[in-house]
Design an enzyme around this catalytic site. Structure first.
Site, mmCIF file in Angstrom:
data_model
loop_
_atom_site.group_PDB
_atom_site.id
_atom_site.type_symbol
_atom_site.label_atom_id
_atom_site.label_comp_id
_atom_site.label_asym_id
_atom_site.label_seq_id
_atom_site.Cartn_x
_atom_site.Cartn_y
_atom_site.Cartn_z
ATOM 1 N N GLY A 1 0.790 -1.231 0.000
ATOM 2 C CA GLY A 1 0.000 0.000 0.000
ATOM 3 C C GLY A 1 0.819 1.276 0.000
ATOM 4 N N ASN B 1 1.510 2.997 -2.600
ATOM 5 C CA ASN B 1 0.803 3.912 -3.504
ATOM 6 C C ASN B 1 -0.478 4.432 -2.862
ATOM 7 O OD1 ASN B 1 2.267 4.090 -6.225
ATOM 8 N ND2 ASN B 1 2.402 1.923 -5.668
ATOM 9 N N MET C 1 -4.326 -6.998 -7.155
ATOM 10 C CA MET C 1 -3.734 -8.035 -7.999
ATOM 11 C C MET C 1 -4.733 -9.077 -8.509
ATOM 12 S SD MET C 1 -0.796 -6.752 -8.241
ATOM 13 C CE MET C 1 0.241 -7.962 -9.037
ATOM 14 N N ILE D 1 -7.837 -9.845 -11.271
ATOM 15 C CA ILE D 1 -8.466 -9.308 -12.487
ATOM 16 C C ILE D 1 -9.942 -9.064 -12.175
ATOM 17 C CG2 ILE D 1 -9.090 -9.845 -14.873
ATOM 18 C CD1 ILE D 1 -6.522 -11.616 -14.935
ATOM 19 N N LEU D 2 -10.432 -7.893 -12.564
ATOM 20 C CA LEU D 2 -11.845 -7.577 -12.337
ATOM 21 C C LEU D 2 -12.646 -7.954 -13.585
ATOM 22 C CD1 LEU D 2 -11.464 -4.150 -10.544
ATOM 23 C CD2 LEU D 2 -12.150 -6.324 -9.507
ATOM 24 N N ASN E 1 -6.126 2.013 -13.129
ATOM 25 C CA ASN E 1 -5.173 1.019 -12.609
ATOM 26 C C ASN E 1 -3.746 1.511 -12.787
ATOM 27 O OD1 ASN E 1 -4.215 -1.654 -11.723
ATOM 28 N ND2 ASN E 1 -3.609 -1.944 -13.861
ATOM 29 N N HIS F 1 0.147 0.396 -13.182
ATOM 30 C CA HIS F 1 0.915 -0.783 -13.584
ATOM 31 C C HIS F 1 2.392 -0.403 -13.691
ATOM 32 C CE1 HIS F 1 1.787 -4.655 -15.220
ATOM 33 N NE2 HIS F 1 2.302 -4.138 -16.313
ATOM 34 N N GLU G 1 6.170 5.719 -9.356
ATOM 35 C CA GLU G 1 4.741 5.422 -9.190
ATOM 36 C C GLU G 1 4.077 6.369 -8.200
ATOM 37 O OE1 GLU G 1 3.825 0.796 -9.897
ATOM 38 O OE2 GLU G 1 4.800 1.209 -7.996
HETATM 39 C C1 GAR Z 1 2.893 -1.459 -7.549
HETATM 40 O O1 GAR Z 1 4.198 -1.549 -8.071
HETATM 41 C C2 GAR Z 1 1.855 -1.556 -8.661
HETATM 42 O O2 GAR Z 1 2.262 -0.921 -9.841
HETATM 43 C C3 GAR Z 1 1.759 -3.056 -8.833
HETATM 44 O O3 GAR Z 1 1.731 -3.539 -7.510
HETATM 45 C C4 GAR Z 1 2.568 -2.706 -6.701
HETATM 46 C C5 GAR Z 1 1.841 -2.349 -5.418
HETATM 47 O O4 GAR Z 1 2.706 -1.699 -4.518
HETATM 48 N N1 GAR Z 1 0.590 -3.421 -9.601
HETATM 49 C C6 GAR Z 1 0.612 -4.359 -10.559
HETATM 50 O O5 GAR Z 1 1.585 -5.044 -10.799
HETATM 51 C C7 GAR Z 1 -0.698 -4.522 -11.340
HETATM 52 N N2 GAR Z 1 -0.505 -5.345 -12.493
HETATM 53 P P1 GAR Z 1 2.124 -0.992 -3.211
HETATM 54 O O6 GAR Z 1 1.177 -2.004 -2.549
HETATM 55 O O7 GAR Z 1 3.295 -0.697 -2.345
HETATM 56 O O8 GAR Z 1 1.388 0.250 -3.643
#
Ligand code: GAR
Length: 198
Positions: free
Chosen positions: A12, A14, A94, A96-97, A111, A113, A182
């Site tokens: 989390g 992000n 993570m 798929i919806l 989303n 990525h 990100e």
């Molecule tokens: C992030 O790097 C995000 O881009 C990725 O999961 C991580 C979550 O980090 N998402 C994917 O790979 C979607 N295909 P966080 O929980 O520290 O925010």
């Protein structure tokens, strides 16, 4: 004030960037709920610390009961809809919806990525970018935020940003650099998406 639901599956960081931006006023929105499909996601703690309702809604019991995936997605959509979100941000979600979920929130789901558009869809995108760099196939990677469609990690791109890969980087160094990019992009892109809502 627009209402955001943020969906996560893990650390989390992000989500934290969005919480911080919402609290500082950089983001014109209030996070009204955080959903996780995993009970052990640290993002749930971040939500609770910020006083945001945190909902754990795992898929596993549905699988164990042999129930179809649409049952989970339908119930998830109902729970999310109860918070009346203007925008749903998948920030490390993570699963798929399904179209069933997405049809409930048309044009309202974005989303994050950790790769550039069209590159490394699915899981372990940073590791795959790192391996592709070692093989000489790419000289940089990036991150993107896109509108969600049923196809995984595809859909109209809202914002993207390059991430450099240096010779001699460890995977961890690339991960750290990618996540730092990100944390900036997720806030910028969420703000852009909010401005494009009807
Ligand atoms: C992030 O790097 C995000 O881009 C990725 O999961 C991580 C979550 O980090 N998402 C994917 O790979 C979607 N295909 P966080 O929980 O520290 O925010």
């Amino acid at each position: 004030m627009k209402r955001l639901v943020v969906m996560i599956s893990g650390n989390g960081t992000n989500l934290q960037a969005l919480i911080d931006a919402s609290q500082s006023g950089k983001l014109d929105a209030r996070i009204v709920a955080v959903f996780s499909n995993r009970a052990d996601a640290f993002g749930l703690v971040r939500a609770e610390q910020a006083g945001i309702p945190a909902v754990t809604f795992p898929l596993t019991p549905y699988k164990q009961a042999g129930r179809p995936r649409n049952d989970y997605d339908g119930d998830l959509a109902r729970l999310v809809a109860a918070f009346q979100p203007d925008l749903i941000v998948l920030a490390g979600w993570m699963l798929i919806l399904s179209p069933l979920f997405l049809s409930r929130f048309p044009g309202q789901v974005i989303n994050l990525h950790p790769a550039l558009p069209g590159q490394f869809p699915g899981t372990h995108a940073i590791e795959r970018a790192y391996a592709a760099f070692q093989r000489g196939e790419i000289d940089h990677t990036g991150v993107m935020v896109h509108w969600v469609i049923p196809q995984i990690d595809a859909g109209e791109v809202l914002a993207s940003a390059p991430v450099a890969i240096e010779a001699g980087d460890t995977l961890q160094e690339l991960e750290t650099r990618t996540h730092a990019t990100e944390h900036r992009l997720i806030v910028e892109a969420t703000q852009m998406a909010l401005q494009r809502l009807p």
